[in-house]
Design a protein around this motif. Structure first.
Motif, mmCIF file in Angstrom:
data_model
loop_
_atom_site.group_PDB
_atom_site.id
_atom_site.type_symbol
_atom_site.label_atom_id
_atom_site.label_comp_id
_atom_site.label_asym_id
_atom_site.label_seq_id
_atom_site.Cartn_x
_atom_site.Cartn_y
_atom_site.Cartn_z
ATOM 1 N N GLU A 177 42.621 -17.576 17.108
ATOM 2 C CA GLU A 177 41.495 -18.208 16.430
ATOM 3 C C GLU A 177 41.122 -19.467 17.197
ATOM 4 O O GLU A 177 41.995 -20.274 17.544
ATOM 5 C CB GLU A 177 41.860 -18.535 14.981
ATOM 6 N N VAL A 179 39.610 -22.911 17.018
ATOM 7 C CA VAL A 179 39.518 -23.867 15.921
ATOM 8 C C VAL A 179 38.881 -25.165 16.428
ATOM 9 O O VAL A 179 39.262 -25.673 17.490
ATOM 10 C CB VAL A 179 40.921 -24.166 15.343
ATOM 11 N N ARG A 230 47.405 -12.085 11.808
ATOM 12 C CA ARG A 230 46.576 -13.050 11.074
ATOM 13 C C ARG A 230 47.425 -13.919 10.145
ATOM 14 O O ARG A 230 47.200 -15.127 10.031
ATOM 15 C CB ARG A 230 45.498 -12.319 10.273
ATOM 16 N N ARG A 234 47.845 -17.942 10.302
ATOM 17 C CA ARG A 234 47.584 -18.743 9.104
ATOM 18 C C ARG A 234 48.766 -19.676 8.843
ATOM 19 O O ARG A 234 48.577 -20.871 8.543
ATOM 20 C CB ARG A 234 47.338 -17.822 7.907
ATOM 21 N N ARG A 237 48.895 -22.471 11.631
ATOM 22 C CA ARG A 237 47.882 -23.508 11.411
ATOM 23 C C ARG A 237 48.274 -24.417 10.250
ATOM 24 O O ARG A 237 48.087 -25.640 10.312
ATOM 25 C CB ARG A 237 46.518 -22.865 11.166
ATOM 26 N N ALA A 238 48.819 -23.834 9.199
ATOM 27 C CA ALA A 238 49.214 -24.646 8.049
ATOM 28 C C ALA A 238 50.353 -25.597 8.413
ATOM 29 O O ALA A 238 50.360 -26.768 8.015
ATOM 30 C CB ALA A 238 49.631 -23.742 6.893
ATOM 31 N N ASP A 243 44.972 -26.129 9.994
ATOM 32 C CA ASP A 243 44.164 -25.449 8.985
ATOM 33 C C ASP A 243 43.026 -26.349 8.514
ATOM 34 O O ASP A 243 42.067 -25.884 7.877
ATOM 35 C CB ASP A 243 45.017 -25.008 7.797
ATOM 36 N N THR A 247 37.191 -22.960 11.727
ATOM 37 C CA THR A 247 37.368 -21.799 12.591
ATOM 38 C C THR A 247 36.037 -21.442 13.239
ATOM 39 O O THR A 247 35.065 -21.128 12.551
ATOM 40 C CB THR A 247 37.897 -20.594 11.793
ATOM 41 N N ARG A 250 37.140 -15.684 15.745
ATOM 42 C CA ARG A 250 38.405 -14.956 15.754
ATOM 43 C C ARG A 250 38.273 -13.782 16.714
ATOM 44 O O ARG A 250 37.258 -13.090 16.700
ATOM 45 C CB ARG A 250 38.750 -14.447 14.354
#
Length: 395
Positions: A177, A179, A230, A234, A237-238, A243, A247, A250
């Motif tokens: 992704e 970002v 994915r 996720r 990123r968190a 996050d 974004t 993708r």
């Protein structure tokens, strides 16, 4: 649109306009060959975007395409231990494929290659003439070609149709992704690549955070079909505060795990880039090898066009493997040994603390050559590897 009674004739039709195909088209056009570069519009390959100084130098990449300059890499173990590996003199360049690939295609056009947006459908042969059929603007078109070059990715339709065994190519699926850089916070640095060797982020590869200036590539890969890429991104990123970034896009695509044993059909088709399987094991590095593969394919194609001898096509693979076959073998062995479980990944990251490992790794990466002048360092690394592999030392 009505097709002409006699299709246009090209020396080479290059299918795929990524780094391999665009480089091959540029070099062939500069050699005076009539080239059609056929590419699907709007496709961007997932890619961390790292390019070594050797690539920037050998392929004359301008500064404006380098969106970040990397001065170090950070390896993160399953236990969250961090090992920094400074580059030393120089830097690793970062490019964004959204802009890098179109620039390469424009360079091919300026060199004299004709570029068209279209989707390859098939190759047909009639009375000794090779035809390439492709679809564009809702209609089928065809052109004649003395040679078809497949540079159309790991799942290459050209390769699957024309090269025996291509459909069985082993692959890893990569996903990332792009970002937008958060306005504040986020566990990253604009001049450092972060590489995560953690089974929760990839059971058999690695995950990454690679800065691209105003944006960041956050990605991972795996050959395990049941693993959720994915979900891994996720979670990554968190855990790193990314996050909070918007974004931008993708992207996902398969990457080959091993060069094919044959890149040509002995007649009128030659593969290069991902279609030929030339992505480095363990690291997944592909841009340099794709562009070198495109250059070697162009030289083999030119020899074939000059002589009419289809055996000249095999020199592309032969020359590539002579240059980098040993490196690929070592990387494949390294991936098999160290990426199997988190215990081994922990030890692998620990080895990266070693200054000999760091220096030889960067020397080899930056210059794309194995360092042979330091036998004592190689010996020390060998015995340190054994010590970690057999758990004679703590990670």
């Amino acid at each position: 649109m009505t097709e002409p009674a006699e299709p246009e004739t090209f020396d080479v039709v290059v299918v795929g306009g990524g780094p391999a195909g665009a480089t091959a088209a540029t070099d062939l056009a500069r050699m005076g060959r009539r080239v059609l570069l056929l590419d699907r519009n709007g496709r961007i390959k997932p890619c961390g975007g790292a390019v070594p100084p050797r690539l920037i130098r050998d392929f004359a990449i301008p500064d404006e395409l380098i969106v970040a300059r990397i001065r170090s890499a950070r390896m993160i173990s399953p236990a969250e231990k961090r090992v920094d590996m400074p580059v030393g003199d120089g830097f690793v360049g970062m490019v964004d494929r959204e802009h890098f690939d179109p620039w390469l295609r424009r360079r091919a056009s300026l060199a004299g290659a004709e570029q068209r947006n279209g989707t390859f459908e098939r190759v047909s042969r009639e009375a000794g003439t090779t035809r390439v059929h492709y679809r564009a603007d809702g209609a089928e078109h065809r052109v004649r070609a003395r040679l078809v070059m497949g540079a159309d990715g790991a799942s290459s339709p050209v390769g699957r149709a024309e090269i025996p065994g291509h459909a069985g190519m082993r692959q890893v699926f990569a996903y990332h992704e792009i970002v937008r850089r958060p306005e504040s916070g986020g566990d990253y640095e604009g001049s450092r690549c972060d590489v995560f060797y953690q089974g929760k982020l990839s059971p058999d590869f690695y995950a990454w955070i690679f800065p691209h200036g105003d944006t960041i590539s956050v990605g991972t890969g795996s050959a395990h079909k049941g693993f959720s890429l994915r979900s891994a991104i996720r979670a990554l990123r968190a855990s790193t505060g990314l996050d909070a970034g918007v974004t931008v896009r993708r992207e996902g695509a398969p990457l080959p795990l091993k060069p094919l044993k044959r890149w040509d059909n002995g007649r009128d088709v030659l593969l290069t880039g991902d279609a030929a399987g030339i992505v480095a094991p363990a690291s997944g590095e592909g841009i340099y090898y794709a562009m070198l593969g495109g250059r070697l394919a162009a030289e083999a194609a030119d020899a074939f066009l000059r002589t009419g001898d289809a055996r000249a096509l095999a020199q592309a693979r032969r020359r590539f493997m002579k240059l980098h076959g040993r490196v690929f073998l070592i990387l494949r062995m390294m991936q098999w040994v160290w990426y199997r479980n988190d215990g081994l990944r922990e030890r692998f990251v620990s080895i990266c603390r070693d200054k000999d490992v760091q220096q030889l790794t960067w020397d080899a990466y930056m210059n794309k050559e194995l360092v042979r002048a330091k036998p004592a360092a190689h010996a020390r690394i060998f015995f340190k590897d054994l010590a970690h592999l057999f758990r004679w030392v703590s990670p």
